[in-house]
Write an enzyme that holds these catalytic residues in place. Sequence first.
Site, PDB file in Angstrom:
ATOM      1  N   ARG A 136      44.250  41.680  30.820  1.00  0.00           N
ATOM      2  CA  ARG A 136      42.775  42.090  31.012  1.00  0.00           C
ATOM      3  C   ARG A 136      42.366  42.625  29.673  1.00  0.00           C
ATOM      4  NH1 ARG A 136      39.624  42.180  35.331  1.00  0.00           N
ATOM      5  NH2 ARG A 136      37.972  43.444  34.519  1.00  0.00           N
ATOM      6  N   HIS A 150      39.958  34.530  35.198  1.00  0.00           N
ATOM      7  CA  HIS A 150      39.911  35.501  35.965  1.00  0.00           C
ATOM      8  C   HIS A 150      40.684  36.504  35.846  1.00  0.00           C
ATOM      9  CE1 HIS A 150      39.893  38.199  40.216  1.00  0.00           C
ATOM     10  NE2 HIS A 150      40.798  37.499  39.922  1.00  0.00           N
ATOM     11  N   GLU A 194      46.063  38.536  45.380  1.00  0.00           N
ATOM     12  CA  GLU A 194      45.165  37.260  44.420  1.00  0.00           C
ATOM     13  C   GLU A 194      46.960  36.500  44.837  1.00  0.00           C
ATOM     14  OE1 GLU A 194      43.667  38.807  41.260  1.00  0.00           O
ATOM     15  OE2 GLU A 194      41.808  40.082  42.071  1.00  0.00           O
ATOM     16  N   LYS A 240      38.834  29.322  35.461  1.00  0.00           N
ATOM     17  CA  LYS A 240      37.592  29.014  35.759  1.00  0.00           C
ATOM     18  C   LYS A 240      36.481  27.979  35.725  1.00  0.00           C
ATOM     19  CE  LYS A 240      35.931  33.686  36.832  1.00  0.00           C
ATOM     20  NZ  LYS A 240      34.455  34.799  36.902  1.00  0.00           N
ATOM     21  N   TYR A 286      36.931  37.089  46.358  1.00  0.00           N
ATOM     22  CA  TYR A 286      35.661  37.516  46.046  1.00  0.00           C
ATOM     23  C   TYR A 286      35.106  39.005  47.055  1.00  0.00           C
ATOM     24  CZ  TYR A 286      35.358  35.466  41.252  1.00  0.00           C
ATOM     25  OH  TYR A 286      35.262  34.769  39.655  1.00  0.00           O
ATOM     26  N   ASN A 338      32.338  32.963  32.276  1.00  0.00           N
ATOM     27  CA  ASN A 338      32.900  33.731  31.733  1.00  0.00           C
ATOM     28  C   ASN A 338      34.608  33.000  31.789  1.00  0.00           C
ATOM     29  OD1 ASN A 338      33.916  35.042  33.544  1.00  0.00           O
ATOM     30  ND2 ASN A 338      32.676  36.916  33.265  1.00  0.00           N
ATOM     31  N   ARG A 350      36.930  36.038  26.762  1.00  0.00           N
ATOM     32  CA  ARG A 350      35.625  35.426  26.413  1.00  0.00           C
ATOM     33  C   ARG A 350      34.646  35.828  25.812  1.00  0.00           C
ATOM     34  NH1 ARG A 350      36.343  39.449  32.806  1.00  0.00           N
ATOM     35  NH2 ARG A 350      36.709  38.022  33.426  1.00  0.00           N
TER      36      ARG A 350
HETATM   37  P1  IDP Z   1      35.969  40.478  35.772  1.00  0.00           P
HETATM   38  O1  IDP Z   1      36.013  39.094  36.641  1.00  0.00           O
HETATM   39  O2  IDP Z   1      35.577  41.319  34.933  1.00  0.00           O
HETATM   40  O3  IDP Z   1      37.122  40.928  36.814  1.00  0.00           O
HETATM   41  P2  IDP Z   1      34.547  41.560  38.451  1.00  0.00           P
HETATM   42  O4  IDP Z   1      33.478  42.719  38.021  1.00  0.00           O
HETATM   43  O5  IDP Z   1      34.946  41.798  38.758  1.00  0.00           O
HETATM   44  O6  IDP Z   1      34.730  40.834  36.791  1.00  0.00           O
HETATM   45  O7  IDP Z   1      33.211  39.977  38.447  1.00  0.00           O
HETATM   46  C1  IDP Z   1      34.057  38.797  39.177  1.00  0.00           C
HETATM   47  C2  IDP Z   1      32.932  37.920  38.613  1.00  0.00           C
HETATM   48  O8  IDP Z   1      32.250  38.043  39.110  1.00  0.00           O
HETATM   49  C3  IDP Z   1      32.538  38.054  37.238  1.00  0.00           C
HETATM   50  O9  IDP Z   1      34.003  37.804  36.381  1.00  0.00           O
HETATM   51  C4  IDP Z   1      31.614  36.915  37.052  1.00  0.00           C
HETATM   52  O10 IDP Z   1      31.467  36.597  36.685  1.00  0.00           O
HETATM   53  C5  IDP Z   1      30.696  37.593  37.977  1.00  0.00           C
HETATM   54  N1  IDP Z   1      29.390  38.354  38.043  1.00  0.00           N
HETATM   55  C6  IDP Z   1      29.850  40.035  37.546  1.00  0.00           C
HETATM   56  N2  IDP Z   1      28.858  40.796  37.754  1.00  0.00           N
HETATM   57  C7  IDP Z   1      27.870  39.363  37.099  1.00  0.00           C
HETATM   58  C8  IDP Z   1      26.784  39.948  37.333  1.00  0.00           C
HETATM   59  O11 IDP Z   1      25.879  40.984  37.214  1.00  0.00           O
HETATM   60  N3  IDP Z   1      25.638  38.255  37.791  1.00  0.00           N
HETATM   61  C9  IDP Z   1      26.710  37.009  38.037  1.00  0.00           C
HETATM   62  N4  IDP Z   1      28.049  37.192  37.689  1.00  0.00           N
HETATM   63  C10 IDP Z   1      28.582  38.513  37.609  1.00  0.00           C
END
Ligand code: IDP
Length: 147
Positions: free
Chosen positions: A85, A115, A126, A9, A49, A112, A102
Amino acid sequence: MEKTFIMVKPDGVQRGLIGEVVARFEKKGFQLVAAKLMSVSSELAEQHYAEHKEKPFFGELVDFITLGPVFAMVWQGPNVIATARQMMGKTNPSEALPGTIRGDFGVNVGMNIIHGSDSQASAEREIALWFDEAELLSYEKTINRWI
Ligand code: IDP
């Protein structure tokens, strides 16, 4: 052979972590089949997203991923989706274990670093969203017989 979509990212690109992420996947034994440094349009970010459209942080997510270049990749290997993952660690870096990407480099859930597709269906969706079929290379690595 299983394939997954992995993206460094904008925060990971800015922090100089492209090489670190690529090195971890290479050393693990996975094979890179496509990669590009690219800007992300709002349209692409919203499609990527789409499953988070109703979440309160959707706007932030789209704004963040379009802030600067990302490094998009497709990696291939046995069980690569689930293993990637594990290598990434939990979504919130403060809960991600040391030794994960991470866990080692992240602090903030919004920033973080990486992705990775979370299922076979999302990997297929994707990869098709981010890459043209012709960008996915098929080539032999002789080392694969030892992995
Ligand atoms: P993942 O990236 O581990 O698959 P997802 O739940 O798909 O996680 O969420 C996508 C992205 O959205 C996360 O990587 C993170 O950067 C962001 N995200 C998830 N939860 C939150 C939140 O509560 N606040 C702000 N950003 C969030």
